[in-house]
Structure formats: C-alpha cells, structure tokens
Design an enzyme around this catalytic site. Structure first.
Site, short mmCIF file in Angstrom:
data_model
loop_
_atom_site.label_atom_id
_atom_site.label_comp_id
_atom_site.label_asym_id
_atom_site.label_seq_id
_atom_site.Cartn_x
_atom_site.Cartn_y
_atom_site.Cartn_z
N ASP A 127 106.26 64.00 2.36
CA ASP A 127 105.67 62.67 2.29
C ASP A 127 106.64 61.76 1.55
OD1 ASP A 127 103.75 60.74 2.66
OD2 ASP A 127 102.13 61.97 1.86
N HIS B 99 110.16 53.56 3.90
CA HIS B 99 108.93 54.08 3.29
C HIS B 99 108.77 55.58 3.46
CE1 HIS B 99 106.98 50.22 2.21
NE2 HIS B 99 107.87 49.77 3.08
N ASP C 54 111.12 49.63 6.89
CA ASP C 54 110.81 50.94 7.47
C ASP C 54 111.57 51.39 8.71
OD1 ASP C 54 109.62 53.14 6.58
OD2 ASP C 54 107.60 52.67 7.23
N TYR D 12 149.27 65.25 -10.24
CA TYR D 12 149.86 66.38 -9.52
C TYR D 12 149.08 66.71 -8.24
CZ TYR D 12 151.80 70.91 -8.41
OH TYR D 12 152.38 71.95 -7.74
N VAL E 232 97.80 57.97 -1.84
CA VAL E 232 96.49 58.53 -2.18
C VAL E 232 96.52 59.12 -3.59
CG1 VAL E 232 94.86 60.37 -1.58
CG2 VAL E 232 95.78 58.88 0.21
N ALA E 233 97.60 59.83 -3.91
CA ALA E 233 97.71 60.45 -5.24
C ALA E 233 97.63 59.38 -6.32
CB ALA E 233 99.02 61.22 -5.34
C1 GDG Z 1 103.70 55.78 4.46
C2 GDG Z 1 104.47 57.02 3.97
C3 GDG Z 1 104.23 56.17 1.64
C4 GDG Z 1 93.46 56.24 4.04
N1 GDG Z 1 92.26 56.44 4.60
C5 GDG Z 1 91.58 55.30 4.48
C6 GDG Z 1 92.37 54.39 3.81
N2 GDG Z 1 93.53 55.00 3.55
C7 GDG Z 1 94.67 54.40 2.85
C8 GDG Z 1 94.90 55.06 1.52
C9 GDG Z 1 96.38 54.76 1.29
C10 GDG Z 1 96.97 54.71 2.68
O1 GDG Z 1 95.88 54.60 3.58
C11 GDG Z 1 97.73 55.99 3.03
O2 GDG Z 1 98.96 55.94 2.38
P1 GDG Z 1 99.90 57.22 2.17
O3 GDG Z 1 100.98 56.85 1.23
O4 GDG Z 1 99.08 58.33 1.70
O5 GDG Z 1 100.48 57.62 3.58
P2 GDG Z 1 101.16 56.92 4.91
O6 GDG Z 1 100.14 56.18 5.68
O7 GDG Z 1 101.77 58.06 5.63
O8 GDG Z 1 102.26 55.89 4.38
C12 GDG Z 1 104.01 57.36 2.57
C13 GDG Z 1 103.63 54.91 2.23
O9 GDG Z 1 104.07 54.69 3.56
C14 GDG Z 1 103.99 53.68 1.39
O10 GDG Z 1 105.36 53.49 1.29
O11 GDG Z 1 103.60 56.46 0.42
O12 GDG Z 1 104.74 58.48 2.09
O13 GDG Z 1 104.24 58.13 4.84
O14 GDG Z 1 96.53 53.51 0.71
O15 GDG Z 1 94.04 54.51 0.60
N3 GDG Z 1 91.95 53.14 3.50
C15 GDG Z 1 90.70 52.80 3.87
N4 GDG Z 1 89.91 53.65 4.57
C16 GDG Z 1 90.28 54.89 4.87
O16 GDG Z 1 89.53 55.64 5.51
N5 GDG Z 1 90.25 51.59 3.57
#
Ligand code: GDG
Length: 734
Positions: free
Chosen positions: A367, A160, A136, A494, A372-373
C-alpha cells in the site's frame, strides 16, 4: 501566492444522472479531494481532470463556475488508458504483482494519448508564473509533455502509490518513457523515503542519472525527489465521526453486538489490500480458540472498486468464498464470526465503525500509504483502540507504535490480533497517544503546505557538468602555464583516475607505464606531485616504494612526503556540513520512536534507542540505517551501528583537507592540477583556489573545471605536461 493548477485523473466532483436528461453535481469524497480543495479555493487556479460523465450544458457552466476544467476522452480510449495501462500494468507492477500485469502496447498508446490530452489542456491555460501539481500514476508522462509545451513553468508531481524496487520496475516495457515523463517535473513527491530511494535507483540504473542527496540534473534543470507522506483531514473526519448521526449508529451497533470485541477492516476491494490473507489469519485465530469464536467478531467493509477489471472480480469471488467458509465453520445462531459488507457507507457510519472497533486490522500486502490506518488513529483520542498494521503499508514508518504484522505470516498475524484483543488499557493508551498526536499534527493541510513550499523553494546549489575535453586540448591549455610555473602542484587520484578499475580491488596495481609517469613527474624540478587516494598507507607505501612521489592515504588521513620514510597523521578541524542534512532525519525518526533521542557531539550525531521499545527501536534503526547509507554515500562520514545506537561521525579528514594542508605547508603554488573520478574527489574540486585546474575523469556532475573520458586520457595529459616541462625527449607510450 502563485496560481496553482491541480491535475488529477478525476475531477473532484461526481456527475450523476438525475431524472429525465438532467445531471447532478456533487463533491467527491476522499483525502485527496479534501486536502486539495482549500488550496484550489485559495490560489484561484483551476483543477483539471476527467469528469466521469460527459457534462451537459448546464453542468459545464457549473464546472466552469467552480474553476474545474474537464478533459474529454473518448470512452474506448479512456478504457484502454484507465482500466488498461494504468490499472492493469502500472498499478499491479508498482504493488509488486508482476504476474497480474498486462503490458499491451495498444493500451500504452492510449495512456500516452490521454496524457497528451491532459498536457494540451494544461498548456492552454498555464501562465509562466503558475505552479502546476500533477497527481498519480495515471499521469506520469504529463510532466515531460508539459515541459515541452510550457518550458519555464514550475511542475510538481506526486505519486500516491509505492514506487517499487528498481528490480521490479525494470520489468516495465515502457520504463524509460515513464521515467523520462517524470523528469519533466521540478519536484517529485512520494510517501516514504523507501520509495524515494527506489526511484533514485531506477534513474541511476536505467537512465544512468546520478542523484546527489535527492537531487539530480536533467536537461539543464534540477529535479528533486522527496518523501512527503500524505495526511488526513482530521477535522472533517472527526466532525463526521462525532456527529449526532454517528452517535446514533454507534449506540445501535453496540446494542446489537453486546460484549464481543470488534476487529475492523476497511478496504477497497483490491488485491493489494490482502483480504484473503486477512481472512486466513482470522480463520487461524478462530480455529485455535473457542473463546474467540464466542467473544470476537470481524467487521469487514469491502468497498467496491474497479469492477470492470477481471482480476477484481476474481478477488471478490475469492473473498466471498472465504467469508462463507469461515462463517459456515465457526458461526452459531446469533454469532457470526465475520460481518462482511460489499458496499460503501456514509462518512458518519464510517466514523461510528472506527469508534466502535477495539482493533483496526489493516493488512495490505502493499500500500502506498493507507489512510484508513491514520483515520482510525485520529478517532481514538480516548487512547482506546489498537492498530494492527502491515509492515508493507507506507504508513507503517510513521505509525511505529502499532502492532506490526507481515500479512503473509498467517500464524504471526493471528497472534498479533490476539495480542491486540488482550492488550490492557494502559498499553493501548501508551501506544495510541503518540500516534494520535502525530496524525493530528501532520494532517492533509500540512502535507499540502510542505509540498508547496518545497516546490517553490529556490534552488540552493546549481549542479554543474564540466565540459568534456580531449587530453591534447587540455594539455594545450595547461602546458604553457606549467612551463612557466615556479612552484607547481599536481595532486592525482589513483583508482579510476590514473589506473582503470579492476574486478578485484587488490588487482589494480600500478602498471609500468604509470610508475614511469610518476617517476618522471617526481623528477621534475619545481613540481610537487602527490597521489591522493582512499587506499591505505601500507598498499600505497608498497606500490610506490621507490617512486619519488608524495603520498596521501585514506582520504586524507595520512601523508608521506617524497623521500621520507614515515607517515604523518593529518588532523585539521573537521567539516560538519553533513550535520544539517542528517539532523532533521534523525529528529523525524526520534519523534516516531518513543524513547529514542539524539546526542550531538562536536563531530558526530548519535541516535540512541536504548530506551525505546525493543522491537520498534530495532525496526526503526534498520530503516534509519538504510536511509542514511543511501543519503550519505560518498560523503565524508561514517555510519556506525553499535549497541542500540547509530552514530554518524566525521571521518578524520577528507581529501580536500589534505589539499589544504599541502597548500599551506608547501604553497603558494602558481600552478595546480588535481584529478579525480568520484565523490570523495569532489571535496578537493570544491576547495580549489582561483586559477587552479581540476579535472574530473568520466562523465557526470562535478564541480571540476573540465572532464576527460578515462584514466588513459589522464596519462596522456600527464605525459604531455612532463614533455612540456622537460623538453620533448621524455615522451613514453602506453
Ligand atoms: C491510494 C493509495 C494512499 C473507504 N471506504 C469508505 C470510505 N473509504 C475511504 C477511507 C479512506 C479512503 O477511502 C481509502 O484510502 P486508502 O489510503 O486506504 O487507499 P486507496 O484508495 O488505495 O488510496 C493509498 C492513498 O491513495 C492516498 O495517497 O494512502 O496507499 O493506494 O480515506 O476512509 N469512505 C466513505 N465510505 C466508505 O465506505 N465515506
């Protein structure tokens, strides 16, 4: 298996103060930690990172037992590195928030210094056979620093977050340092093809380093750039989401919510996640419909993040103001339109929320990927929910069946949310099923495997840089051979080789001096001279009307021998090596686009999407086109987009085939000289028989035997050769 050294900003554990002076150690959560933990266990390597808190003696022993190596950084330096350069310069810039960037040289100095501390720590441990995987944007200088300390070791780097367009990236005052930092790695991984392309373009534009199909040559090594989208730990997620505890939460939530539709947002409270725009879209939906005020609710979990940074405070204030406004306007006793939580919840609660949600509303303005998606999809094996997903999330290219939104388009977003809530079960299932299978199959463990096998893959093709020579030196080598030759061949490119480029393509007419050289060459006994160009027959024919030289036009499609009036088409069997590169990409796009399929023809591959969903097919086709164009630029293929098809086909022939044709018809030759400056000439260089001489004009990688600086050098070389063959009287000056 080799030992793997994992390197990330934070160690995968959290040290908490407990009563008295004690400390507790717990495993941190998150996709990365769960993905890398099995690798850490299996490889018996170490994990290097910042521990958060300074460990006491007991905790230090516990860390050592778990093979976790803390990098100690003084608090002030850490602030300048982490909250400073990493999160106030790199993070906003890489997410296209240029106006939020602070470029403070002092913070960069701290960033460099912390990266050095990491590199020192790794170097103390690393053995030549180890694999090192750095993670990262906080550690982008580490690969190069490490390469200097442990030259032969294999280094992988994964980013990431997005890698922005080169236009945005070049804003960074330390852009070249950052790029060179990355180039210490053997493999650079990013989430999407788009980021990989952006990075390659920055290498090209800012450092002048060309990449050929995702690979470049730097300091005598090959560096690969590849897209490896991260997956989630499906098993762990599902275990929590379908646990007893989660069942109870879910039951309780359902009882309290009744028959209202639940739209769910889960985001770190970060300006890249687009929360204010999301709330505006929700406001728009409610303002136009009393029905949805009664029948829908938005549950928004905003997870606290980077609370020491001012811009995160502002974002929180803005979000909370909007939530208050909307609830004030559209709420009624017992019916609040937005349930907002600024907190972190347990894995089980999170899982229950995913299962509860009729719609997941994932609307970042940028992002890297968005886990999450994927997590939402992985809990929906009932085929139930609907995923509404921003096209600015890296995950959008893998989750094509989602309802895509442009979060800036408030109206459009509101209507997609409405469409999601109204969608019938059949369509929900049709969209969710393929995404579910894709997410489950490509989980985080598969991601680790893919990256690791790419990192350990041996280099297939050595990239070669020919030695650059003065034209006199070259002439000195070639002249004696040419003088003695009985049947010599000279095949000259050429544009860019014999003639300098002009601003407008049509202005590069041959100068008198070029015409003279060609006349002289054409007049030499025992020498067959050709212009082998990509230009069309008409142009070449008219430019060299009265010159006694043979012409090959359109990258080897047509030939006209000196003294003959007619062009002949050349049609040898095509070279299909490009197919093996294109096929997996087409396959990947077909897998993520239901209804799309691949047709293989003898000299073409076709991606059909007539049967795919209209919008999805069009969108995927656009992305595929741009990926292919970048990937295949300079290759002898044509990419054609037709009526819901994309066809990648072999160009009739290439310059190399033209050489073979001449070699067969007029050879064998006892002297061969070919010149060229671009990728199409590589087709000839690659086919040169032993003893032939190939000359690349200009710098860069090439399989030619030698390089000269400019078309002027080529002309000087040719004059010297003419002189050698004819005797001294023939020299002319430019
Ligand atoms: C970076 C990049 C890339 C969230 N709230 C709670 C909780 N979460 C967990 C979710 C998910 C993670 O946190 C968030 O991951 P994201 O991918 O949405 O976003 P970033 O934190 O910005 O991550 C991103 C990622 O790195 C991986 O390479 O996808 O683009 O920005 O797993 O479930 N988990 C718990 N409680 C919560 O309240 N336990």
């Amino acid at each position: 298996m080799s030992r793997v050294i994992l390197v990330s900003n934070r160690l995968p554990v959290t040290i908490r103060r407990s009563r008295g002076n004690g400390q507790n150690l717990s495993m941190s959560s998150g996709g990365l930690v769960t993905g890398l933990t099995p690798l850490h266990a299996k490889s018996e390597g170490v994990w290097i990172g910042h521990p958060g808190e300074t460990p006491n003696q007991e905790t230090s022993a516990e860390l050592a037992k778990r093979r976790l190596v803390p990098v100690e950084v003084p608090a002030r330096e850490f602030r300048n590195y982490y909250e400073g350069y990493a999160n106030s310069a790199l993070w906003p810039l890489f997410h296209y928030f240029v106006e939020r960037c602070e470029f403070d040289p002092m913070q960069f100095a701290a960033y460099r210094s912390v990266n050095e501390r990491f590199a020192d720590e790794i170097a103390k441990i690393a053995q030549p056979d180890d694999l090192i995987w750095v993670h990262d944007y906080q550690l982008m200088l580490v690969p190069e620093m490490l390469r200097q300390r442990v030259p032969g070791v294999r280094i992988g780097f994964f980013l990431h977050i997005p890698f922005p367009s080169s236009e945005t990236f070049r804003v960074l005052p330390q852009r070249t340092q950052i790029l060179r930092g990355l180039l210490g790695a053997d493999l650079i991984g990013v989430h999407t093809y788009e980021y990989a392309e952006n990075l390659q373009r920055s290498f090209r534009r800012l450092l002048g380093i060309e990449t050929v199909r995702g690979e470049l040559r730097y300091s005598g090594r090959n560096v690969r750039i590849q897209a490896h989208p991260i997956g989630i730990d499906t098993d762990e997620l599902r275990e929590a989401a379908f646990s007893k505890k989660a069942d109870l939460y879910l039951l309780d939530l359902k009882r309290r919510i009744g028959d209202r539709q639940v739209v769910l947002g889960i985001d770190r409270l970060d300006y890249t996640k687009g929360l204010p725009l999301k709330l505006e879209a929700w406001r728009r939906l409610l303002s136009g419909s009393t029905r949805w005020r009664r029948r829908a609710m938005l549950i928004q979990l905003a997870v606290p993040s980077r609370e020491n940074i001012e811009s995160y405070h502002q974002q929180k204030d803005e979000v909370e103001r909007l939530v208050g406004e909307i609830n004030g306007l559209y709420g009624s006793p017992g019916r609040i339109p937005i349930h907002y939580m600024y907190q972190s919840v347990s894995k089980e609660e999170l899982g229950a929320l995913y299962r509860l949600a009729d719609v997941a509303f994932v609307s970042p303005v940028r992002d890297g990927l968005n886990l999450v998606a994927k997590e939402y999809v992985a809990t929906r094996d009932d085929g139930g929910g609907v995923l509404v997903l921003s096209e600015f999330a890296g995950a959008a290219s893998e989750l094509g069946e989602s309802l895509r939104i442009n979060p800036w388009d408030i109206e459009g977003t509101a209507s997609q949310i409405e469409r999601a809530m109204e969608m019938d079960y059949g369509e929900r299932q049709e969209r969710m099923r393929p995404m579910y299978h894709r997410v489950v199959q490509n989980d985080v463990h598969r991601w680790v495997e893919r990256f690791m096998s790419a990192l350990t893959e041996p280099e297939v093709e050595e990239i070669h840089f020919p030695p650059s020579l003065q034209s006199q030196v070259l002439a000195g080598t070639l002249a004696p051979q040419l003088s003695e030759a009985e049947n010599a061949l000279m095949m000259l490119d050429y544009d860019g080789s014999l003639r300098e480029f002009t601003e407008r393509y049509e202005d590069a007419v041959p100068t008198d001096s070029i015409i003279q050289i060609l006349r002289d060459l054409g007049g030499l006994d025992g020498v067959k001279a050709y212009i082998n160009s990509g230009r069309d027959r008409e142009t070449l024919g008219s430019w060299f009307e009265d010159v006694p030289i043979s012409l090959i036009a359109e990258h080897g499609s047509w030939i006209r021998e000196a003294g003959e009036g007619d062009w002949t088409r050349m049609g040898p069997p095509p070279d299909l090596r490009w197919k093996s590169i294109v096929a997996p990409v087409l396959k990947e796009y077909a897998e993520r686009t239901p209804g799309a399929r691949i047709e293989e023809k003898s000299s073409a591959l076709v991606w059909h999407y007539r049967e795919a969903d209209d919008a999805l097919g069009e969108w995927q086709a656009l992305e595929l086109m741009s990926v292919l164009e970048d990937m295949l630029s300079g290759s002898p293929v044509e990419i054609l987009s037709g009526a819901r098809v994309i066809e990648i086909r072999q160009q009739g022939v290439d310059k190399g085939r033209a050489f073979e044709f001449v070699n067969e018809a007029k050879g064998p030759f006892d002297f061969i000289l070919v010149t060229g400056d671009d990728r199409t000439d590589e087709d000839i260089f690659a086919r040169m028989p032993e003893g032939a001489f190939s000359v690349k004009v200009g710098g860069g990688q090439s399989s030619a035997r030698a390089a000269v600086g400019s078309p002027g050098s080529v002309r000087r070389l040719l004059r010297a050769l003419i002189e050698a063959r004819r005797g001294p009287a023939a020299a002319n000056s430019d």
